[in-house]
Design a protein around this motif. Structure first.
Motif, short mmCIF file in Angstrom:
data_model
loop_
_atom_site.label_atom_id
_atom_site.label_comp_id
_atom_site.label_asym_id
_atom_site.label_seq_id
_atom_site.Cartn_x
_atom_site.Cartn_y
_atom_site.Cartn_z
N LYS A 212 0.82 -1.21 0.00
CA LYS A 212 0.00 0.00 0.00
C LYS A 212 0.86 1.27 0.00
CE LYS A 212 -4.08 -2.12 0.56
NZ LYS A 212 -5.22 -2.02 -0.39
N ARG A 213 2.14 1.13 0.34
CA ARG A 213 3.13 2.22 0.33
C ARG A 213 2.76 3.38 1.26
NH1 ARG A 213 7.38 2.17 -2.81
NH2 ARG A 213 8.10 3.22 -0.92
N ILE A 214 2.20 3.06 2.41
CA ILE A 214 1.92 4.08 3.42
C ILE A 214 3.23 4.68 3.94
CG2 ILE A 214 0.65 4.57 5.55
CD1 ILE A 214 -1.06 3.50 3.22
N ASP A 215 4.30 3.88 3.89
CA ASP A 215 5.61 4.38 4.31
C ASP A 215 6.04 5.59 3.49
OD1 ASP A 215 5.78 2.51 2.10
OD2 ASP A 215 7.95 2.58 2.31
N LEU A 216 5.69 5.58 2.22
CA LEU A 216 6.02 6.70 1.33
C LEU A 216 5.31 7.98 1.78
CD1 LEU A 216 7.41 7.54 -1.34
CD2 LEU A 216 5.32 6.85 -2.52
N ALA A 217 4.02 7.84 2.12
CA ALA A 217 3.27 9.00 2.60
C ALA A 217 3.83 9.53 3.92
CB ALA A 217 1.80 8.63 2.77
N ILE A 218 4.21 8.62 4.82
CA ILE A 218 4.78 9.04 6.10
C ILE A 218 6.08 9.79 5.89
CG2 ILE A 218 5.85 8.16 8.22
CD1 ILE A 218 3.67 6.00 8.26
N GLU A 219 6.90 9.29 5.00
CA GLU A 219 8.17 9.96 4.70
C GLU A 219 7.92 11.38 4.18
OE1 GLU A 219 12.23 9.14 2.02
OE2 GLU A 219 10.58 7.68 2.02
N ALA A 220 6.94 11.51 3.28
CA ALA A 220 6.64 12.84 2.71
C ALA A 220 6.09 13.79 3.76
CB ALA A 220 5.67 12.68 1.54
N PHE A 221 5.17 13.30 4.60
CA PHE A 221 4.55 14.19 5.60
C PHE A 221 5.50 14.46 6.77
CE2 PHE A 221 0.86 13.40 3.10
CZ PHE A 221 0.06 14.52 3.28
N ASN A 222 6.41 13.57 7.06
CA ASN A 222 7.47 13.88 8.02
C ASN A 222 8.27 15.09 7.54
OD1 ASN A 222 6.94 11.84 9.85
ND2 ASN A 222 8.49 10.43 9.05
N PHE A 269 -7.26 13.44 -0.04
CA PHE A 269 -7.02 12.02 0.23
C PHE A 269 -5.72 11.60 -0.45
CE2 PHE A 269 -7.63 7.45 -0.56
CZ PHE A 269 -7.99 7.03 0.72
N ILE A 270 -4.88 10.87 0.27
CA ILE A 270 -3.57 10.45 -0.26
C ILE A 270 -3.66 8.97 -0.64
CG2 ILE A 270 -1.10 10.28 0.19
CD1 ILE A 270 -2.15 13.14 0.28
N CYS A 317 9.50 9.69 -2.38
CA CYS A 317 9.14 10.80 -1.49
C CYS A 317 9.18 12.14 -2.21
CB CYS A 317 10.08 10.81 -0.29
SG CYS A 317 9.82 12.17 0.86
N GLU A 318 10.18 12.34 -3.07
CA GLU A 318 10.35 13.62 -3.74
C GLU A 318 9.14 13.95 -4.63
OE1 GLU A 318 13.92 12.26 -2.07
OE2 GLU A 318 12.69 11.23 -3.59
N ASP A 319 8.70 12.98 -5.41
CA ASP A 319 7.58 13.23 -6.32
C ASP A 319 6.28 13.44 -5.56
OD1 ASP A 319 9.37 12.87 -8.42
OD2 ASP A 319 7.89 11.81 -9.64
N LEU A 320 6.05 12.65 -4.51
CA LEU A 320 4.83 12.83 -3.72
C LEU A 320 4.85 14.19 -3.02
CD1 LEU A 320 2.18 12.01 -2.45
CD2 LEU A 320 3.44 10.61 -0.80
N THR A 321 5.98 14.56 -2.46
CA THR A 321 6.11 15.87 -1.80
C THR A 321 5.82 17.01 -2.77
OG1 THR A 321 7.76 14.98 -0.25
CG2 THR A 321 7.67 17.37 -0.52
N LYS A 322 6.36 16.91 -3.96
CA LYS A 322 6.15 17.93 -4.98
C LYS A 322 4.67 18.03 -5.36
CE LYS A 322 7.61 19.28 -9.65
NZ LYS A 322 8.44 18.89 -10.83
#
Length: 375
Positions: A212-222, A269-270, A317-322
């Motif tokens: 589900k890659r929730i880790d990716l969202a956590i990294e971006a929101f951190n 929603f992410i 993380c970079e693309d999601l953050t952007k």
């Protein structure tokens, strides 16, 4: 028509189980055959269904980890005797399509996905389950070869395939060489509503599993420091909680009312994973809220770029953050988003399924009559 429903397993409620619920509402007299069922974990109309479990479940004892039983499930599903039914409608992402039916029984499979762990995702699953390069991993590779053979052979038992998305239709053709008709899964729009309250948090509603890659969202929101609320539970929860900073809240499993309220008030929603379809983005859109999604899989069929949400191209993380930062400067119309979601409403889904079954049943019987004359 005497109809039976078949489902892989029922350990808890999820997107596939919402589809099964719609099937049962269409055909409330139909029994549901499944490998295992944890009755305390199912809700809604399914609580009233006649659910028939396989020999893998003794005396209705609940199964804590149904995945451990997977090597036995192919044989278990084949042991059901469905010869008395005119129509079998299976809901399958794994073994359900493998039921054996008589020549006079029409089998329609609503395919959520060919077995993810057997085909193009097998390397990813094997590495996570057994460790790359390990002896266990090598043995698992041989086991998966057998699974692929069974999965391909069992697809021939289906008379007609329905795919839950264009994405899955391509995979059905690739792995089974079978054509399918796409009928998207339903969203129960009347459960969700638009709110005038615009809160500041972003939202995830998901089972907490690795893909589900929730880790990716956590990294971006951190990194961003924006508030993020995560609703759901799963095997990765402890690991994800250790990753998260104080701006990220885990609510665990919540009631439909709590989920509905969070959808209605969230900033967006992410959706960071690649799903075969994915119903949660549509639930958010039914609440008038935009979606920030990975540009792959089923999201491409539900999210309209710059109208109901935005995409990020690479799963990092970079693309999601952007994408989140770009989203912050954009505006969306809640009512346009809601209107888009209504095209996927369960009333539309049920009508499409009903018409498909009736048309194919007539076609199936005509073909049977023709074949009998030729014998």
């Amino acid at each position: 028509m005497k109809i039976a429903l078949v489902h892989d397993w029922l350990p808890f409620m999820g997107g596939a189980e919402r589809v099964l619920t719609n099937f049962f509402e269409l055909y409330p007299k139909a029994p549901i055959y499944t490998t295992i069922c944890n009755k305390s974990k199912i809700d809604g109309p399914l609580r009233e269904a006649n659910i028939i479990t396989s020999n893998l479940q003794k005396k209705n004892k609940e199964i804590k980890n149904h995945r451990k039983l997977f090597p036995l499930m192919m044989t278990a599903i084949e042991r059901f005797n469905l010869n008395e039914y005119d129509v079998v409608l299976s809901s399958s992402s794994s073994v359900a399509k493998g039921v054996i039916t008589s020549p006079s029984t029409m089998h329609i499979c609503y395919c959520h996905s060919p077995m993810r762990y057997a085909w193009e995702f097998s390397h990813e699953y094997a590495g996570k389950m057994a460790g790359k390069g390990s002896l266990k991993g090598k043995l698992l590779s041989y086991f998966l070869t057998g699974i692929r053979l069974w999965d391909n052979a069992s697809s021939d038992r289906v008379d007609y395939f329905i795919a839950n998305s264009q994405n899955v239709a391509k995979r059905i053709w690739k792995h089974y060489r079978r054509k399918s008709v796409v009928i998207h899964p339903p969203v129960r729009c009347n459960l969700f509503n638009i709110s005038d309250i615009d809160d500041e948090y972003f939202l995830i509603v998901s089972r907490l599993q690795e893909y589900k890659r929730i880790d990716l969202a956590i990294e971006a929101f951190n990194k961003l420091g924006f508030p993020l609320v995560i609703i759901g539970d799963g095997p990765d929860r402890e690991k994800l909680e250790r990753m998260a900073k104080s701006n990220i809240k885990f609510l665990g499993r919540e009631s439909d009312e709590v989920i509905k309220e969070h959808y209605a008030k969230c900033r967006a929603f992410i959706f960071p994973g690649e799903e075969d379809f994915g119903i949660t983005p549509l639930e958010a859109m039914a609440s008038g809220r935009p979606v920030i999604a990975y540009r792959k899989g089923g999201a491409l069929e539900t999210v309209v770029e710059n109208k109901t949400g935005v995409f990020f191209d690479n799963q990092n993380c970079e693309d999601l953050t952007k994408a989140i930062e770009e989203f912050e400067s954009m505006t969306f119309d809640k009512y346009d988003i809601r209107k888009h979601a209504e095209a996927f409403d369960e009333a539309v889904f049920k009508e499409n399924i009903k018409v498909f079954i009736e048309e194919k049943y007539e076609e199936f019987n005509k073909n049977m009559e023709s074949e009998n004359r030729d014998i």
